[in-house]
Motif scaffolding. Structure first.
Motif, PDB file in Angstrom:
ATOM      1  N   GLU A  64       0.697  -1.096   0.035  1.00  0.00           N
ATOM      2  CA  GLU A  64      -0.008  -0.149   0.065  1.00  0.00           C
ATOM      3  C   GLU A  64       0.828   1.353   0.189  1.00  0.00           C
ATOM      4  O   GLU A  64       0.655   2.255  -0.655  1.00  0.00           O
ATOM      5  CB  GLU A  64      -0.975  -0.061   1.115  1.00  0.00           C
ATOM      6  N   ARG A  70      -4.645  -1.133  -2.396  1.00  0.00           N
ATOM      7  CA  ARG A  70      -5.438  -0.510  -1.173  1.00  0.00           C
ATOM      8  C   ARG A  70      -5.873  -1.432  -0.330  1.00  0.00           C
ATOM      9  O   ARG A  70      -6.429  -2.520  -0.662  1.00  0.00           O
ATOM     10  CB  ARG A  70      -6.748   0.069  -1.730  1.00  0.00           C
ATOM     11  N   VAL A  71      -5.468  -1.228   1.117  1.00  0.00           N
ATOM     12  CA  VAL A  71      -6.161  -2.047   1.849  1.00  0.00           C
ATOM     13  C   VAL A  71      -7.319  -1.400   2.867  1.00  0.00           C
ATOM     14  O   VAL A  71      -7.017  -0.248   3.415  1.00  0.00           O
ATOM     15  CB  VAL A  71      -4.890  -2.025   3.115  1.00  0.00           C
ATOM     16  N   LEU A  89      -8.597  -6.119   0.416  1.00  0.00           N
ATOM     17  CA  LEU A  89      -7.325  -5.649  -0.605  1.00  0.00           C
ATOM     18  C   LEU A  89      -7.691  -5.627  -1.853  1.00  0.00           C
ATOM     19  O   LEU A  89      -8.618  -6.402  -2.580  1.00  0.00           O
ATOM     20  CB  LEU A  89      -6.431  -6.900  -0.488  1.00  0.00           C
ATOM     21  N   ALA A  92      -4.569  -0.519  -6.345  1.00  0.00           N
ATOM     22  CA  ALA A  92      -4.792   0.910  -6.101  1.00  0.00           C
ATOM     23  C   ALA A  92      -5.475   1.487  -7.297  1.00  0.00           C
ATOM     24  O   ALA A  92      -5.144   1.206  -8.445  1.00  0.00           O
ATOM     25  CB  ALA A  92      -3.459   1.695  -5.769  1.00  0.00           C
TER      26      ALA A  92
END
Ligand SMILES: [Zn+2]
Length: 413
Positions: A64, A70-71, A89, A92
């Protein structure tokens, strides 16, 4: 690779970095799991990697921080589910991209492709392919560079798909027969020069368009989960094939495997540019369908689009139906031979072959089963490709590969 530079502001991620010392080797595998949609949550990632929860957490945090994934720490729990849901998860939305380029007999196209095989932007395809590869590749790279400037995205590298076998290790387009390019043109070197001249970051790659389509379908489309995946497809002209074994393209000793376009399926058939007669390349491509249906190919759009439109719009016309059935039978004969030799666990079809499969799936499956030993006993699933622009997505996969192999090494320079 410096190994020391940290893209994050000072003070962030110190504890995750300590844990990461043990998990750095897992960064690439973790990224590939998210990239291919096989790790939608941190719990699945932990299980797939076979590491502790803490290490998986550090690995996800690092990816990330690199701007790759993206978490989501607070995903909405599904109605009726018990307990705390795992962190979600995803790739991005605004992360780096690869520049992908494709040249075919009717033009070329540039695109930006993010992780997950997501096409972020495309430049309109141009209709004229110059006889000088440097001119064509210069134009397509310029179109890609413009997209990068418009979007402001970081570029990890560039990949090119060409309608020709590409000989390794030199990257020569051996038989760009439906282009006016000289045989043996050093396309990878020319492409890399154009990428450098445009001031773009990252390495440049080139490969055969059907090989790249198969790679993209294996990671993101109709080939997911297959172990021995056979892909057969028409381009705008001609027929190509590819084999993905255990997630890797089988390209032969010098990049030239799976020239399935030159399987003979009609001994009485048309002469082929390879010197033989009745090859799939001339018996089962878009021009073959138009000719068999008695339609003169028009200049106004690509042969592939004309052939697709004919099947979609006029399948009730007996001449079109007979022509399509004869192509299906020849394609089926070719596939049966490949099934006997390669024993794939799945076949996916692209271009006009996908359209033929969708027009009459029973006929094609019956021909393959009747004419092949393993087809008859096992019944190999035959499915349509599902990705739009799969060769472009595959070209991007080439550029993404160094990042997938070692995210820190590729991005922190
Ligand atoms: Zn041939």
């Amino acid at each position: 690779m410096s190994g020391k530079a940290d893209p994050r502001p000072a003070g962030e991620g110190t504890t995750s970095r300590t844990r990461l010392d043990r998990g750095r080797g897992a960064l690439g595998p973790a990224l590939e799991l998210v990239h291919t949609g096989r790790a939608p949550t941190r719990a699945v990632l932990t299980a797939e990697l076979g590491v502790t929860r803490a290490t998986a957490g550090a690995v996800a945090a690092e990816l990330e921080a690199l701007g790759l994934i993206r978490v989501d720490a607070r995903p909405g729990a599904a109605a009726g589910s018990q307990g705390r849901p795992s962190h979600r998860l995803s790739v991005a939305e605004d992360g780096p991209v690869a520049l992908a380029a494709q040249v075919h007999s009717d033009g070329f196209r540039a695109a930006l492709v993010g992780l997950g095989g997501r096409i972020v932007a495309t430049a309109p395809g141009c209709e004229v392919v110059d006889a000088d590869p440097a001119k064509v590749l210069g134009s397509v790279v310029a179109a890609g560079a413009e997209l990068l400037e418009e979007t402001g995205r970081r570029c990890v590298g560039a990949g090119l798909a060409v309608p020709s076998a590409v000989a390794e290790p030199e990257g020569l387009a051996l038989n760009p027969l439906h282009l006016a390019w000289p045989a043996g043109a050093p396309v990878r070197e020319i492409f890399a020069e154009q990428v450098r001249a445009a001031g773009l970051d990252g390495p440049a790659f080139a490969a055969n368009d059907v090989n790249l389509a198969a790679l993209a379908e294996h990671r993101h489309g109709a080939g997911r989960g297959s172990r021995d995946l056979l892909c057969v497809a028409t381009g705008h002209r001609g027929v190509g094939g590819a084999l993905v074994l255990d997630g890797r393209l089988h390209s032969g000793s010098s990049g030239l495997a799976l020239e399935v376009g030159h399987l003979a399926v009609n001994p009485e058939g048309r002469p082929c540019h390879c010197g033989s007669r009745g090859c799939l390349d001339v018996e089962a491509d878009p021009l073959a369908l138009l000719t068999a249906a008695g339609r003169a190919p028009g200049p106004e759009m690509s042969l592939l689009k004309q052939a697709d439109d004919l099947i979609h719009g006029q399948y009730d016309d007996p001449a079109v139906r007979t022509a399509a059935e004869s192509l299906i039978d020849r394609l089926g004969l070719g596939l049966a031979g490949l099934v006997n030799i390669l024993n794939p666990d799945r076949i996916i079809l692209g271009g006009l072959h996908r359209t033929l499969l969708e027009a009459d799936p029973d006929r094609l499956r019956a021909v393959v089963a009747d004419r092949s030993l393993w087809g008859r006993s096992g019944g190999v699933p035959i499915l349509p490709c599902t990705l739009d622009h799969n060769s472009l997505v595959g070209a991007a996969e080439l550029a993404w590969q160094p990042v997938l192999d070692d995210p820190l090494g590729a991005l922190v320079r």
